[in-house]
Design an enzyme around this catalytic site. Structure first.
Site, PDB file in Angstrom:
ATOM      1  N   GLU A 219       0.825  -1.196   0.000  1.00  0.00           N
ATOM      2  CA  GLU A 219       0.000   0.000   0.000  1.00  0.00           C
ATOM      3  C   GLU A 219       0.868   1.259   0.000  1.00  0.00           C
ATOM      4  OE1 GLU A 219      -2.838  -0.320   3.252  1.00  0.00           O
ATOM      5  OE2 GLU A 219      -2.788  -2.505   3.116  1.00  0.00           O
ATOM      6  N   GLU A 330     -10.175   5.583   2.353  1.00  0.00           N
ATOM      7  CA  GLU A 330     -10.571   4.775   3.507  1.00  0.00           C
ATOM      8  C   GLU A 330     -10.588   5.665   4.740  1.00  0.00           C
ATOM      9  OE1 GLU A 330      -8.859   1.002   6.196  1.00  0.00           O
ATOM     10  OE2 GLU A 330      -7.896   1.558   4.307  1.00  0.00           O
TER      11      GLU A 330
END
Length: 414
Positions: A219, A330
């Site tokens: 990520e 997110e």
């Protein structure tokens, strides 16, 4: 230019150094103030000697502890082979690898067109052979919900039909093929985060595994996390896990994992400038790809600037290839009654469009032959569209893109 304050030496935390010198410093004077205190009857005060010793200690601490950047960070220049990654048994005694061949269809210039982090605004960087590392403080660790979880995400489900631990998403994703990397440009904002135990981020996920306990992810993106950093600046970050966020992996360089090779970019440092509503837009470009020769996963920032790599041995499924790539936002909603007001992206819904909503543009993936190619099957999905939504599209200039985000709590998301 190289920074004037970067003397390369082992970094001794201030509290450790205090323990080393305290036995030789009379308790008659405070290290902070120099004020005289009560002493035992068998102790002789020598104020001039003590003040001289205090000055020497402070001068030495000034050499050890680097000046803070405008965001309050202290950046240490650490010799490349002494960074945390090389604590790993499989890397001990080794050096960072040379850059691999980049994907075909990618034409980098190798230049950072402007400084994008607050710590380097004055033109400072670390000397060749070192890497800039944001110093972790005692305060950073005390803010964590648990010592064992410091530097780690709470577990989240990556399947789009389930949620976990209050994590909410608005993402574009591709699946059903073999992926060897991904690229995107993301505009950077400074979203409001409701409390210390929530965060807001925008990132790419390179994913493989069965979406159970063997989930592997790589990520990278930007995040606002008061718990991790102690402020509300958006910060450049990386993450990895090989067991669904349970016992492996961490943010940035907080464990032995990611190997940094760049001496100008500090992972975890604040990004500047940021985008403004109805004003200027600032975006960053990120590329993650698998080196066909050695199998390591490399990270590039901007126009060809290599940041470093995740060694292939960290992973199980990602030793081969990824089976899904995600792009998007997110947040964590920690409220049990009602919804958090933590913002995603700009804090505005996708329908407001350019200059107001957050975006990802020029979405691409790397295929089996190390070619960078456009997406052919992008899907978009928001877990809670009344709180944060997403709208995708494609055009000649931006290729595959989408707008996403939202304010969190509102009349439709009480």
């Amino acid at each position: 230019m190289s920074c004037s304050w970067c003397k390369i030496s082992p970094v001794i935390p201030i509290f450790v150094f205090y323990l080393l010198v305290s036995s030789s410093v009379s308790p008659a004077y405070s290290l902070e103030t120099g004020n005289q205190h009560a002493t035992s009857t068998n102790q002789t005060l020598r104020p001039e000697e003590e003040l001289h010793k205090l000055k020497m200690i402070r001068a030495h601490l000034n050499k050890l502890n680097k000046p803070a950047s405008p965001d309050g960070d202290i950046i240490d220049c650490v010799e490349s082979h002494l960074q945390p990654a090389f604590d790993h048994p499989k890397l001990k005694g080794k050096r960072p690898l040379d850059p691999p061949a980049r994907p075909s269809g990618h034409n980098p210039t190798g230049m950072v067109t402007e400084d994008f982090q607050l710590w380097s605004m004055s033109g400072e960087s670390c000397p060749e052979g070192t890497v800039p590392i944001r110093r972790t403080t005692q305060e950073d660790m005390l803010r964590a919900s648990s010592f064992r979880r410091f530097g780690r995400k709470l577990r989240r489900h990556v399947r789009r039909d389930t949620n976990s631990n209050g994590h909410e998403h608005a993402v574009g994703y591709v699946t059903g093929d073999q992926y060897y990397g991904a690229k995107a440009s993301i505009n950077v904002w400074a979203p409001k985060v409701d409390n210390q135990y929530e965060f807001s981020l925008s990132q790419m996920w390179v994913i493989s595994g069965s979406f159970g306990d063997d989930l592997n992810t790589i990520e990278a993106g930007w995040q606002v996390s008061p718990e991790l950093y102690g402020d509300n600046y958006p910060r450049f970050f990386t993450y990895w896990t090989s067991d669904a966020y349970q016992a492996t992996g961490c943010y940035n360089l907080l464990c032995s994992g990611f190997v940094q090779t760049n001496n100008r970019i500090a992972i975890g440092a604040a990004i500047s400038p940021t985008s403004s509503y109805s004003g200027g837009q600032f975006d960053i470009s990120l590329l993650v790809w698998k080196d066909p020769k050695h199998g390591n996963w490399w990270l590039e920032f901007g126009s060809g600037v290599l940041v470093g790599y995740w060694p292939s041995f960290l992973f199980t499924h990602l030793r081969d290839h990824a089976s899904m790539v995600q792009f998007g936002g997110e947040i964590v909603n920690s409220r049990t009654n009602g919804h958090t007001s933590t913002q995603m992206g700009s804090g505005h819904f996708a329908g407001e469009g350019f200059g107001k909503a957050s975006y990802f543009r020029n979405l691409q993936v790397v295929d089996w032959d190390n070619n960078l190619i456009p997406l052919s099957n992008l899907r978009v999905l928001a877990d809670h569209p009344n709180c944060y939504d997403i709208q995708g599209g494609i055009n000649r200039v931006w290729g595959n893109y989408f707008y996403y985000g939202g304010p969190g709590r509102n009349v439709r998301c009480p």
